[in-house]
Design a protein around this motif. Structure first.
Motif, PDB file in Angstrom:
ATOM      1  N   ALA A 226       0.929  -2.722  -0.818  1.00  0.00           N
ATOM      2  CA  ALA A 226       0.463  -1.549  -1.546  1.00  0.00           C
ATOM      3  C   ALA A 226       1.440  -1.161  -2.645  1.00  0.00           C
ATOM      4  CB  ALA A 226       0.282  -0.376  -0.579  1.00  0.00           C
ATOM      5  N   PRO A 227       0.958  -0.452  -3.668  1.00  0.00           N
ATOM      6  CA  PRO A 227       1.867   0.067  -4.690  1.00  0.00           C
ATOM      7  C   PRO A 227       2.803   1.102  -4.074  1.00  0.00           C
ATOM      8  CG  PRO A 227      -0.434   0.185  -5.426  1.00  0.00           C
ATOM      9  CD  PRO A 227      -0.452  -0.125  -3.969  1.00  0.00           C
TER      10      PRO A 227
ATOM     11  N   MET B 178       0.524   3.997  -1.792  1.00  0.00           N
ATOM     12  CA  MET B 178      -0.713   4.528  -2.354  1.00  0.00           C
ATOM     13  C   MET B 178      -1.880   3.584  -2.077  1.00  0.00           C
ATOM     14  SD  MET B 178      -0.389   7.362  -4.482  1.00  0.00           S
ATOM     15  CE  MET B 178      -1.168   7.138  -6.074  1.00  0.00           C
ATOM     16  N   SER B 179      -3.061   4.167  -1.949  1.00  0.00           N
ATOM     17  CA  SER B 179      -4.270   3.350  -1.965  1.00  0.00           C
ATOM     18  C   SER B 179      -4.620   3.075  -3.422  1.00  0.00           C
ATOM     19  CB  SER B 179      -5.422   4.070  -1.266  1.00  0.00           C
ATOM     20  OG  SER B 179      -5.849   5.184  -2.037  1.00  0.00           O
TER      21      SER B 179
ATOM     22  N   VAL C 156      -3.652  -5.086  -0.426  1.00  0.00           N
ATOM     23  CA  VAL C 156      -3.919  -6.368   0.220  1.00  0.00           C
ATOM     24  C   VAL C 156      -3.721  -6.163   1.715  1.00  0.00           C
ATOM     25  CG1 VAL C 156      -3.365  -8.814   0.314  1.00  0.00           C
ATOM     26  CG2 VAL C 156      -2.997  -7.539  -1.805  1.00  0.00           C
ATOM     27  N   ILE C 157      -4.776  -6.420   2.490  1.00  0.00           N
ATOM     28  CA  ILE C 157      -4.732  -6.153   3.924  1.00  0.00           C
ATOM     29  C   ILE C 157      -4.812  -7.459   4.715  1.00  0.00           C
ATOM     30  CG2 ILE C 157      -5.872  -4.991   5.850  1.00  0.00           C
ATOM     31  CD1 ILE C 157      -4.609  -3.086   3.839  1.00  0.00           C
ATOM     32  N   ASP C 158      -3.798  -7.689   5.540  1.00  0.00           N
ATOM     33  CA  ASP C 158      -3.793  -8.821   6.455  1.00  0.00           C
ATOM     34  C   ASP C 158      -4.481  -8.363   7.740  1.00  0.00           C
ATOM     35  OD1 ASP C 158      -3.182 -10.750   8.397  1.00  0.00           O
ATOM     36  OD2 ASP C 158      -1.353 -11.337   7.355  1.00  0.00           O
TER      37      ASP C 158
ATOM     38  N   LEU D 248       4.162  -3.778  -3.550  1.00  0.00           N
ATOM     39  CA  LEU D 248       3.716  -4.592  -4.680  1.00  0.00           C
ATOM     40  C   LEU D 248       4.602  -4.321  -5.887  1.00  0.00           C
ATOM     41  CD1 LEU D 248      -0.180  -4.186  -4.524  1.00  0.00           C
ATOM     42  CD2 LEU D 248       1.143  -6.233  -3.967  1.00  0.00           C
ATOM     43  N   ASP D 249       4.757  -5.331  -6.718  1.00  0.00           N
ATOM     44  CA  ASP D 249       5.507  -5.151  -7.960  1.00  0.00           C
ATOM     45  C   ASP D 249       4.881  -4.029  -8.779  1.00  0.00           C
ATOM     46  OD1 ASP D 249       5.847  -5.947 -11.042  1.00  0.00           O
ATOM     47  OD2 ASP D 249       7.566  -6.690  -9.905  1.00  0.00           O
TER      48      ASP D 249
END
Length: 453
Positions: free
Chosen positions: A306-307, A334-335, A339-341, A388-389
């Motif tokens: 996530a960000p 944040m939503s 990416v959800i594993d 996340l970047d």
């Protein structure tokens, strides 16, 4: 000064009202009393009909001079200053009360405007629903059934009750994809918008992608109370205020907007039982870059990529998070782009953790507090979020007027979190074009319903 004539009229009306009670008490000033009363009534009538100089009647200059003359005559008479002072104070109190009323009313109407579906979008959904039942049955599900459950494809999930918003998300994602053949979009919506969504995505093609529309109320999930109908809940947005860590004085408070997963998001592993990984997109985002790299992302054993939102650290939210243990130095997440594993989610049983955290807060009689949702979402993923970047997502386009153009153009995803969504009239004008250019305008019902975001 802008609308200086209107302001001058209001000032003169204010003074005339202060003098009039004292003048009216004296029989010898009956003529002046009548003159003041006429001028006050005339000014009240004009100001009730206009608030700008350009809308004032042509002879307003003469009315101003008449009022000035009447006030000047009133000031020549020796009235009791205490009476004038008392009346002025009453007028000040009344004006403050009126101003407070209008401020509260304005805040209420603003909140109502941002939370209510615009009439044009409601019309669009209803027209599409009616057209769905008028049309021949849409026989497309069977041909794509294998794609919907194939874990080797790239699966995107969108929770939405907004046809246009979800369409823009899909269109912008596909337009920037180098390979769309392997993409599958799952749009989770409610009964009210289900058939409208079905028809829209049947008639609007997005290259070679498959779009599946699901009604969340149709699911009968294990461990879910069968007597309770599942309801769609969209990503939760919060406006949080907290004291700055660097400047802890009482005056140094900051306010930020955050968005986190809702109750519906915690059903993902149960809804998509055959899938291993999904990318969850909020319906208030616009994609500006190919997202295929997310599928090869090394998440280092985490569940949610996530960000990071380092403008807010968990230590600053301790009033929201309560006595629960957490890493005080970690950033909030944040939503918007996640990416959800699902494999690790099931193994860690994040859904059960979230439900337990919510229930604990409900048991403490905080059921109506926004802090319940925020606390449960942030704590459920403690230690399980991969950052996340920062170039992946830029948030704030729904509330922050000061975002740099360079940051906007280089971000892979633009997130319109905040009250001013791009499909609302309240949306920030300079950010709307980034959203509008992915809006399909060919549908007949857009014109019929006057949809023009």
């Amino acid at each position: 000064m802008q609308d200086s004539m209107v302001k001058k009229m209001k000032d003169q009306l204010y003074v005339a009202r202060a003098y009039y009670p004292s003048v009216a008490k004296l029989p010898a000033l009956e003529k002046l009393s009548h003159e003041l009363k006429q001028n006050i009534q005339e000014f009240e009538r004009v100001l009730s009909e206009t608030s700008t100089d350009k809308d004032l009647p042509l002879l307003i200059g003469r009315k101003l001079r008449k009022m000035e003359a009447a006030i000047a005559k009133a000031k020549l008479h020796p009235f009791d200053c205490n009476n004038i002072d008392k009346k002025l104070r009453q007028l000040v109190d009344l004006t403050e009360d009126e101003a407070n009323f209008h401020m509260k009313q304005s805040a209420f109407l603003y909140q109502l405007a941002v939370q209510t579906m615009p009439k044009s979008l409601h019309c669009l959904s209803m027209r599409l629903t009616v057209e769905y039942f008028r049309s021949a049955p849409l026989d497309i599900e069977q041909s794509l059934a294998e794609k919907y459950v194939n874990p080797e494809l790239h699966h995107f999930v969108i929770f939405s009750n907004n046809v246009l918003a979800s369409s823009v998300v899909i269109n912008s994602t596909v337009m920037h994809s180098q390979e769309s053949r392997n993409q599958v979009f799952h749009v989770l919506t409610d009964t009210q918008n289900y058939f409208a969504m079905k028809l829209w995505f049947f008639r609007n093609s997005f290259k070679e992608v498959a779009v599946q529309v699901l009604n969340i109320e149709d699911f009968n999930l294990n461990n879910h109370n069968k007597a309770t109908v599942l309801h769609l809940s969209l990503p939760e947005e919060f406006r949080v205020s907290f004291r700055s860590v660097d400047k802890p004085s009482a005056a140094q408070f900051s306010t930020e907007y955050m968005s986190v997963f809702s109750h519906s998001h915690y059903l993902l592993p149960r809804i998509f039982q055959s899938l291993k990984k999904v990318v969850v997109l909020d319906d208030d985002i616009v994609v500006q870059r190919d997202l295929s790299a997310l599928w090869s992302l090394d998440m280092h054993g985490k569940v949610n990529a996530a960000p990071q939102f380092c403008a807010v650290r968990l230590i600053q939210l301790k009033n929201y998070l309560g006595a629960n243990s957490f890493d005080k130095n970690s950033c909030a997440w944040m939503s918007g782009l996640n990416v959800i594993d699902l494999v690790r989610w099931r193994k860690q049983d994040i859904t059960a953790t979230y439900q337990r955290l919510v229930q604990e807060q409900l048991d403490t009689q905080e059921a109506n507090s926004e802090a319940v949702m925020l606390r449960a979402s942030l704590l459920a993923f403690q230690g399980l979020v991969h950052a996340l970047d920062e170039t992946w997502a830029l948030s704030g386009l729904g509330h922050n007027y000061g975002l740099e153009v360079e940051a906007i153009t280089t971000a892979a995803v633009l997130h319109y979190n905040g009250n001013m969504k791009p499909w609302l009239e309240l949306g920030i004008p300079k950010y709307k074009d980034y959203w509008r250019k992915f809006l399909s305008r060919e549908n007949l019902f857009l014109g019929d319903c006057n949809v023009n975001p």
